[in-house]
Scaffold this motif. Structure first.
Motif, PDB file in Angstrom:
ATOM      1  N   ARG A   2       0.837  -1.205   0.000  1.00 38.79           N
ATOM      2  CA  ARG A   2       0.000   0.000   0.000  1.00 38.79           C
ATOM      3  C   ARG A   2       0.867   1.248   0.000  1.00 38.79           C
ATOM      4  O   ARG A   2       0.616   2.198  -0.761  1.00 38.79           O
ATOM      5  CB  ARG A   2      -0.925  -0.006   1.217  1.00 38.79           C
ATOM      6  CG  ARG A   2      -1.856   1.214   1.259  1.00 38.79           C
ATOM      7  CD  ARG A   2      -2.698   1.243   2.511  1.00 38.79           C
ATOM      8  NE  ARG A   2      -3.633   0.113   2.543  1.00 38.79           N
ATOM      9  CZ  ARG A   2      -3.680  -0.775   3.526  1.00 38.79           C
ATOM     10  NH1 ARG A   2      -2.841  -0.683   4.555  1.00 38.79           N
ATOM     11  NH2 ARG A   2      -4.547  -1.751   3.493  1.00 38.79           N
ATOM     12  N   ALA A   3       1.913   1.264   0.844  1.00 41.66           N
ATOM     13  CA  ALA A   3       2.809   2.423   0.905  1.00 41.66           C
ATOM     14  C   ALA A   3       3.553   2.618  -0.408  1.00 41.66           C
ATOM     15  O   ALA A   3       3.878   3.745  -0.792  1.00 41.66           O
ATOM     16  CB  ALA A   3       3.804   2.259   2.055  1.00 41.66           C
ATOM     17  N   ALA A   4       3.828   1.523  -1.115  1.00 40.25           N
ATOM     18  CA  ALA A   4       4.546   1.595  -2.393  1.00 40.25           C
ATOM     19  C   ALA A   4       3.635   1.946  -3.559  1.00 40.25           C
ATOM     20  O   ALA A   4       4.115   2.145  -4.678  1.00 40.25           O
ATOM     21  CB  ALA A   4       5.246   0.269  -2.669  1.00 40.25           C
ATOM     22  N   GLY A   5       2.331   2.008  -3.306  1.00 37.64           N
ATOM     23  CA  GLY A   5       1.407   2.308  -4.387  1.00 37.64           C
ATOM     24  C   GLY A   5       1.202   1.148  -5.335  1.00 37.64           C
ATOM     25  O   GLY A   5       0.862   1.341  -6.493  1.00 37.64           O
ATOM     26  N   ILE A   6       1.405  -0.061  -4.834  1.00 35.75           N
ATOM     27  CA  ILE A   6       1.307  -1.265  -5.656  1.00 35.75           C
ATOM     28  C   ILE A   6       0.052  -2.050  -5.268  1.00 35.75           C
ATOM     29  O   ILE A   6      -0.262  -2.193  -4.087  1.00 35.75           O
ATOM     30  CB  ILE A   6       2.547  -2.164  -5.447  1.00 35.75           C
ATOM     31  CG1 ILE A   6       3.823  -1.419  -5.818  1.00 35.75           C
ATOM     32  CG2 ILE A   6       2.431  -3.457  -6.257  1.00 35.75           C
ATOM     33  CD1 ILE A   6       3.903  -1.007  -7.258  1.00 35.75           C
ATOM     34  N   LYS A   7      -0.656  -2.571  -6.269  1.00 40.33           N
ATOM     35  CA  LYS A   7      -1.797  -3.446  -6.027  1.00 40.33           C
ATOM     36  C   LYS A   7      -1.480  -4.815  -6.626  1.00 40.33           C
ATOM     37  O   LYS A   7      -1.841  -5.111  -7.771  1.00 40.33           O
ATOM     38  CB  LYS A   7      -3.072  -2.873  -6.637  1.00 40.33           C
ATOM     39  CG  LYS A   7      -3.505  -1.565  -5.979  1.00 40.33           C
ATOM     40  CD  LYS A   7      -4.787  -1.030  -6.589  1.00 40.33           C
ATOM     41  CE  LYS A   7      -5.226   0.261  -5.910  1.00 40.33           C
ATOM     42  NZ  LYS A   7      -6.471   0.816  -6.498  1.00 40.33           N
ATOM     43  N   PRO A   8      -0.772  -5.661  -5.871  1.00 42.39           N
ATOM     44  CA  PRO A   8      -0.344  -6.947  -6.426  1.00 42.39           C
ATOM     45  C   PRO A   8      -1.482  -7.956  -6.484  1.00 42.39           C
ATOM     46  O   PRO A   8      -2.501  -7.824  -5.791  1.00 42.39           O
ATOM     47  CB  PRO A   8       0.727  -7.401  -5.430  1.00 42.39           C
ATOM     48  CG  PRO A   8       0.261  -6.825  -4.117  1.00 42.39           C
ATOM     49  CD  PRO A   8      -0.361  -5.496  -4.463  1.00 42.39           C
ATOM     50  N   THR A   9      -1.289  -8.955  -7.310  1.00 39.18           N
ATOM     51  CA  THR A   9      -2.187 -10.111  -7.325  1.00 39.18           C
ATOM     52  C   THR A   9      -1.692 -11.113  -6.297  1.00 39.18           C
ATOM     53  O   THR A   9      -0.546 -11.561  -6.365  1.00 39.18           O
ATOM     54  CB  THR A   9      -2.211 -10.764  -8.718  1.00 39.18           C
ATOM     55  OG1 THR A   9      -2.634  -9.790  -9.689  1.00 39.18           O
ATOM     56  CG2 THR A   9      -3.135 -11.961  -8.743  1.00 39.18           C
ATOM     57  N   THR A  10      -2.535 -11.452  -5.329  1.00 42.81           N
ATOM     58  CA  THR A  10      -2.135 -12.365  -4.250  1.00 42.81           C
ATOM     59  C   THR A  10      -2.757 -13.733  -4.488  1.00 42.81           C
ATOM     60  O   THR A  10      -3.970 -13.848  -4.734  1.00 42.81           O
ATOM     61  CB  THR A  10      -2.563 -11.816  -2.880  1.00 42.81           C
ATOM     62  OG1 THR A  10      -1.954 -10.543  -2.675  1.00 42.81           O
ATOM     63  CG2 THR A  10      -2.131 -12.759  -1.759  1.00 42.81           C
ATOM     64  N   THR A  11      -1.935 -14.763  -4.408  1.00 44.57           N
ATOM     65  CA  THR A  11      -2.394 -16.133  -4.636  1.00 44.57           C
ATOM     66  C   THR A  11      -1.862 -17.031  -3.533  1.00 44.57           C
ATOM     67  O   THR A  11      -0.674 -16.971  -3.202  1.00 44.57           O
ATOM     68  CB  THR A  11      -1.892 -16.669  -5.993  1.00 44.57           C
ATOM     69  OG1 THR A  11      -2.256 -15.755  -7.031  1.00 44.57           O
ATOM     70  CG2 THR A  11      -2.476 -18.047  -6.286  1.00 44.57           C
ATOM     71  N   LYS A  12      -2.729 -17.855  -2.969  1.00 45.45           N
ATOM     72  CA  LYS A  12      -2.301 -18.810  -1.957  1.00 45.45           C
ATOM     73  C   LYS A  12      -1.890 -20.104  -2.650  1.00 45.45           C
ATOM     74  O   LYS A  12      -2.654 -20.681  -3.424  1.00 45.45           O
ATOM     75  CB  LYS A  12      -3.429 -19.081  -0.960  1.00 45.45           C
ATOM     76  CG  LYS A  12      -2.966 -19.725   0.332  1.00 45.45           C
ATOM     77  CD  LYS A  12      -3.983 -19.566   1.446  1.00 45.45           C
ATOM     78  CE  LYS A  12      -3.417 -20.023   2.776  1.00 45.45           C
ATOM     79  NZ  LYS A  12      -4.353 -19.737   3.895  1.00 45.45           N
ATOM     80  N   ILE A  13      -0.652 -20.528  -2.405  1.00 49.30           N
ATOM     81  CA  ILE A  13      -0.156 -21.748  -3.034  1.00 49.30           C
ATOM     82  C   ILE A  13       0.347 -22.686  -1.949  1.00 49.30           C
ATOM     83  O   ILE A  13       0.655 -22.272  -0.827  1.00 49.30           O
ATOM     84  CB  ILE A  13       0.962 -21.463  -4.053  1.00 49.30           C
ATOM     85  CG1 ILE A  13       2.218 -20.940  -3.353  1.00 49.30           C
ATOM     86  CG2 ILE A  13       0.491 -20.449  -5.109  1.00 49.30           C
ATOM     87  CD1 ILE A  13       3.408 -20.794  -4.276  1.00 49.30           C
ATOM     88  N   ASN A  14       0.453 -23.942  -2.294  1.00 49.08           N
ATOM     89  CA  ASN A  14       0.861 -24.942  -1.299  1.00 49.08           C
ATOM     90  C   ASN A  14       2.183 -25.613  -1.639  1.00 49.08           C
ATOM     91  O   ASN A  14       2.525 -26.635  -1.048  1.00 49.08           O
ATOM     92  CB  ASN A  14      -0.226 -26.010  -1.128  1.00 49.08           C
ATOM     93  CG  ASN A  14      -0.588 -26.674  -2.450  1.00 49.08           C
ATOM     94  OD1 ASN A  14       0.071 -26.424  -3.467  1.00 49.08           O
ATOM     95  ND2 ASN A  14      -1.627 -27.493  -2.434  1.00 49.08           N
ATOM     96  N   GLY A  15       2.925 -25.055  -2.606  1.00 49.83           N
ATOM     97  CA  GLY A  15       4.208 -25.645  -2.926  1.00 49.83           C
ATOM     98  C   GLY A  15       4.600 -25.395  -4.362  1.00 49.83           C
ATOM     99  O   GLY A  15       3.919 -24.676  -5.115  1.00 49.83           O
ATOM    100  N   ALA A  16       5.712 -26.007  -4.779  1.00 51.35           N
ATOM    101  CA  ALA A  16       6.281 -25.748  -6.099  1.00 51.35           C
ATOM    102  C   ALA A  16       5.476 -26.363  -7.235  1.00 51.35           C
ATOM    103  O   ALA A  16       5.750 -26.098  -8.400  1.00 51.35           O
ATOM    104  CB  ALA A  16       7.714 -26.275  -6.144  1.00 51.35           C
ATOM    105  N   SER A  17       4.478 -27.196  -6.914  1.00 54.57           N
ATOM    106  CA  SER A  17       3.688 -27.828  -7.965  1.00 54.57           C
ATOM    107  C   SER A  17       2.546 -26.947  -8.455  1.00 54.57           C
ATOM    108  O   SER A  17       1.843 -27.307  -9.398  1.00 54.57           O
ATOM    109  CB  SER A  17       3.100 -29.149  -7.446  1.00 54.57           C
ATOM    110  OG  SER A  17       2.258 -28.916  -6.316  1.00 54.57           O
ATOM    111  N   HIS A  18       2.354 -25.787  -7.843  1.00 56.62           N
ATOM    112  CA  HIS A  18       1.228 -24.936  -8.232  1.00 56.62           C
ATOM    113  C   HIS A  18       1.422 -24.430  -9.661  1.00 56.62           C
ATOM    114  O   HIS A  18       2.502 -23.940 -10.020  1.00 56.62           O
ATOM    115  CB  HIS A  18       1.110 -23.745  -7.276  1.00 56.62           C
ATOM    116  CG  HIS A  18      -0.222 -23.067  -7.341  1.00 56.62           C
ATOM    117  ND1 HIS A  18      -0.586 -22.232  -8.380  1.00 56.62           N
ATOM    118  CD2 HIS A  18      -1.297 -23.102  -6.502  1.00 56.62           C
ATOM    119  CE1 HIS A  18      -1.806 -21.776  -8.172  1.00 56.62           C
ATOM    120  NE2 HIS A  18      -2.263 -22.292  -7.041  1.00 56.62           N
TER     121      HIS A  18
END
Length: 484
Positions: A362-378
Motif C-alpha cells: 500500500r505504501a509503495a502504491g502497488i496493487k499486487p495479485t495475491t495467490t495462496k499456493i501450497n508448494g512448487a507444484s502450483h
C-alpha cells in the motif's frame, strides 16, 4: 522527443555520436526535463524512478561542461566529483562515463573501500578530472591529505535518498563543505524527502527541481504478485522459479540469509551467486561478472546492493524476504522492467507476514495479485516464470570460500569480506566460477556435475542428489533467519 532529441536539448554533437553508437537516440523523461538546465550550469534537483535514465542525465552535462571550461586537472585536485552509495553503483557509473569522457580526453578515478587504497592514491596524485567515490573511502583519503576538493567545478550526488537510508549524510555534508560554493551541484534521487531537503538547502543555489515520475512510480510494464505459502515450501518454490529461463534477482533481508539461500539454490542445481556486504570487492566483482555473462542465472542480494545492480534483461525479481519499508521494495523491484522491457516481481509471504506485506505494498502504491499456493507444484509458477526448468548444476566460486570462512567466525577485517581473506583454503584461485563440487566447509552440495568448468549439465538433475548435499542442507527457514 525525436531521434535528434539530445542535440535539440543542447548536448554536444561529439556526445550524441557516442550515445548513438550505444543505441541511445531518444532522451528519457528525466533527461529531457533536466538537461537544458544542467547544461546551462544551473543547480538541479532531479527525481526519477530507478531505471529512468538518471545516470546519463548527469553524465552528459558533466562531460560537456568540463570540456567547455578548458581547465586541466592538478595533482590531488579533481575537477569534478560524483558520489554514490555503493561500490557497484560507482563502477557502473564509471563504465557509462568512460566512452563519454574519452571524447573530451577526461580522466576518471574510482574511490571506494574493500580494496587497497594505493592505486587510488597514485591515480589522484597524477591529476584526475573526475573522481567517482563512495563517501567513506573518500573521507579517509581526504583526511590523509591525498585529495583536495578546492578545485571541484561540478559535484554530483546520485541516489541521495539511499545515502540517507544508509546513514551517509553526515559524511556527505562534510565532503561537500570542502567543495567550492561557486561550483555547480546536481543532486539526483528516486525519492525526495526531508533528509534530502537538508542537502538541498545547504548546498544547492537556486536549484531547479524536476520530477519526471511520481514518488512511488510503479512501472506500467511490471507485474506484481504475492505468493502466500507455508514457510517450509519457500526454498522449493524459489528453486522452481529460478530454474526457469532468464536472469533472476532474489532479495533477502540479511547477508547471512543471502549466503544461506545461495548455497541452497546451488545445491539444488541452480547456478547462483551472491552479493552482500560480507564479500571482498574482488569477490563482488567476480560474482557480478558471472551474472552479467550468464554463467550464473540467479543473483541473491541484500537491500544494500539493490541500487547498485544494473543488469539488462532481468526477467524476474523475487522478494524472498519482504523488505522492511516501501522504498526498498521499489528499488529492489526496479532491477526488472528497465528501459521499456517487461518484468515480473514476486513477493513470498508467510502467514505471519500478511499484515506487513499489505502495509508495504500500500505504501509503495502497488496493487499486487495475491495467490495462496501450497508448494512448487502450483501451476501459477509456470505462468509467472514461463519456460522449461533447467538445473545444470550449482556454481562454486572463490567468493563462496571467502564467505564460508567469514561465516565461520573469523575476524571481520576488510580483506576477504570478514575474516575469509583472499586465500580460499582449498578452493580455486579465482577467475570464472566453477561448477560441480562444493566447499567442504558447508557450501553447495557435491552434486556430481559435469566437469565443464562453468556449470555444465548435471547428470542427476535436482538436488538432494548426493550424501554431501543432504549432510550440508540448511532448513527452509535458514536463508531469512541466518541460522545454519
Amino acid at each position: 522527443m525525436s531521434a535528434a532529441g539530445f542535440a535539440e536539448l543542447g548536448v554536444p554533437a561529439s556526445l550524441t555520436v557516442v550515445l548513438a553508437d550505444l543505441g541511445i537516440t531518444s532522451p528519457t523523461p528525466i533527461q529531457a526535463a533536466t538537461l537544458p538546465d544542467s547544461l546551462a550550469g544551473r543547480d538541479v534537483l532531479g527525481r526519477g524512478r530507478t531505471g529512468s535514465g538518471k545516470t546519463y542525465a548527469f553524465l552528459l552535462p558533466l562531460v560537456a561542461r568540463l570540456a567547455a571550461s578548458g581547465r586541466t586537472a592538478q595533482s590531488r585536485k579533481p575537477r569534478a566529483l560524483i558520489m554514490a552509495p555503493t561500490r557497484e553503483l560507482v563502477n557502473q557509473i564509471n563504465e557509462a562515463l568512460k566512452p563519454l569522457a574519452r571524447t573530451a580526453n577526461l580522466s576518471t578515478q574510482t574511490v571506494f573501500g574493500g580494496v587497497g587504497q594505493n592505486p587510488q592514491v597514485q591515480g589522484l596524485r597524477k591529476g584526475i578530472d573526475i573522481v567517482l567515490a563512495c563517501p567513506g573511502r573518500l573521507e579517509d583519503l581526504m583526511g590523509q591529505g591525498h585529495v583536495d576538493l578546492s578545485q571541484v567545478e561540478i559535484t554530483i550526488l546520485d541516489e541521495a535518498d539511499h545515502m540517507a537510508d544508509l546513514g551517509f549524510l553526515p559524511g556527505v555534508r562534510r565532503i561537500m563543505d570542502q567543495t567550492p560554493r561557486t561550483g555547480q551541484r546536481l543532486l539526483f534521487s528516486a525519492t525526495l524527502d526531508k533528509a534530502i531537503d537538508v542537502l538541498v538547502k545547504r548546498f544547492l543555489q537556486n536549484p531547479v527541481t524536476h520530477q519526471a515520475d511520481s514518488a512511488q512510480s510503479p512501472v506500467a510494464l511490471m507485474d506484481h504478485h504475492v505468493l502466500h505459502l507455508p514457510r517450509e515450501h519457500r526454498v522449493s518454490v524459489l528453486t522452481d522459479l529460478t530454474s526457469a529461463p532468464g536472469r533472476t534477482v532474489v532479495f533477502t533481508r540479511t547477508k547471512h540469509g543471502a549466503k544461506a539461500l545461495t548455497r541452497q539454490l546451488n545445491s539444488n542445481g541452480v547456478p547462483t551467486v551472491e552479493l552482500h556486504g560480507n564479500l571482498s570487492q574482488n569477490a563482488r566483482t567476480r560474482n557480478m561478472e558471472a551474472f552479467h555473462s550468464g554463467k550464473a542465472t540467479t543473483l541473491v542480494a541484500t537491500d544494500i546492493a539493490a541500487r547498485g545492480i544494473h543488469v539488462d534483461d532481468v526477467a524476474l525479481v523475487v522478494h524472498a524476504d519482504p523488505p522492511v519499508e516501501h522504498k526498498a521494495y521499489l528499488h529492489r523491484s526496479g532491477r526488472t522492467a528497465r528501459a521499456g522491457a517487461k518484468g515480473t516481481v514476486i513477493t513470498l509471504m508467510t502467514d505471519e507476514q500478511v499484515r506487513d506485506v499489505r502495509d508495504l505494498t500500500r505504501a509503495a502504491g502497488i496493487k499486487p495479485t495475491t495467490t495462496k499456493i501450497n508448494g512448487a507444484s502450483h501451476p501459477l509458477l509456470a505462468e509467472l516464470a514461463p519456460g522449461e526448468r533447467s538445473l545444470p548444476g550449482g556454481l562454486v566460486t572463490e567468493a563462496t570460500f571467502e564467505g564460508n570462512r567469514s561465516a565461520g567466525g573469523g575476524g571481520g577485517g576488510r580483506r576477504g569480506g570478514g575474516g575469509g581473506g583472499r586465500r580460499s583454503g582449498g578452493g580455486g584461485r579465482s577467475g570464472a566460477p566453477k561448477s560441480g563440487g562444493a566447499p567442504k566447509s558447508g557450501g553447495a552440495a557435491k552434486s556430481g556435475s559435469a566437469k565443464s568448468g562453468t556449470g555444465g549439465a548435471r547428470r542427476r538433475p535436482a538436488a538432494a542428489a548426493s550424501s554431501g548435499g543432504s549432510q550440508l542442507r540448511h532448513s527452509s527457514a535458514s536463508f531469512s533467519s541466518g541460522r545454519r
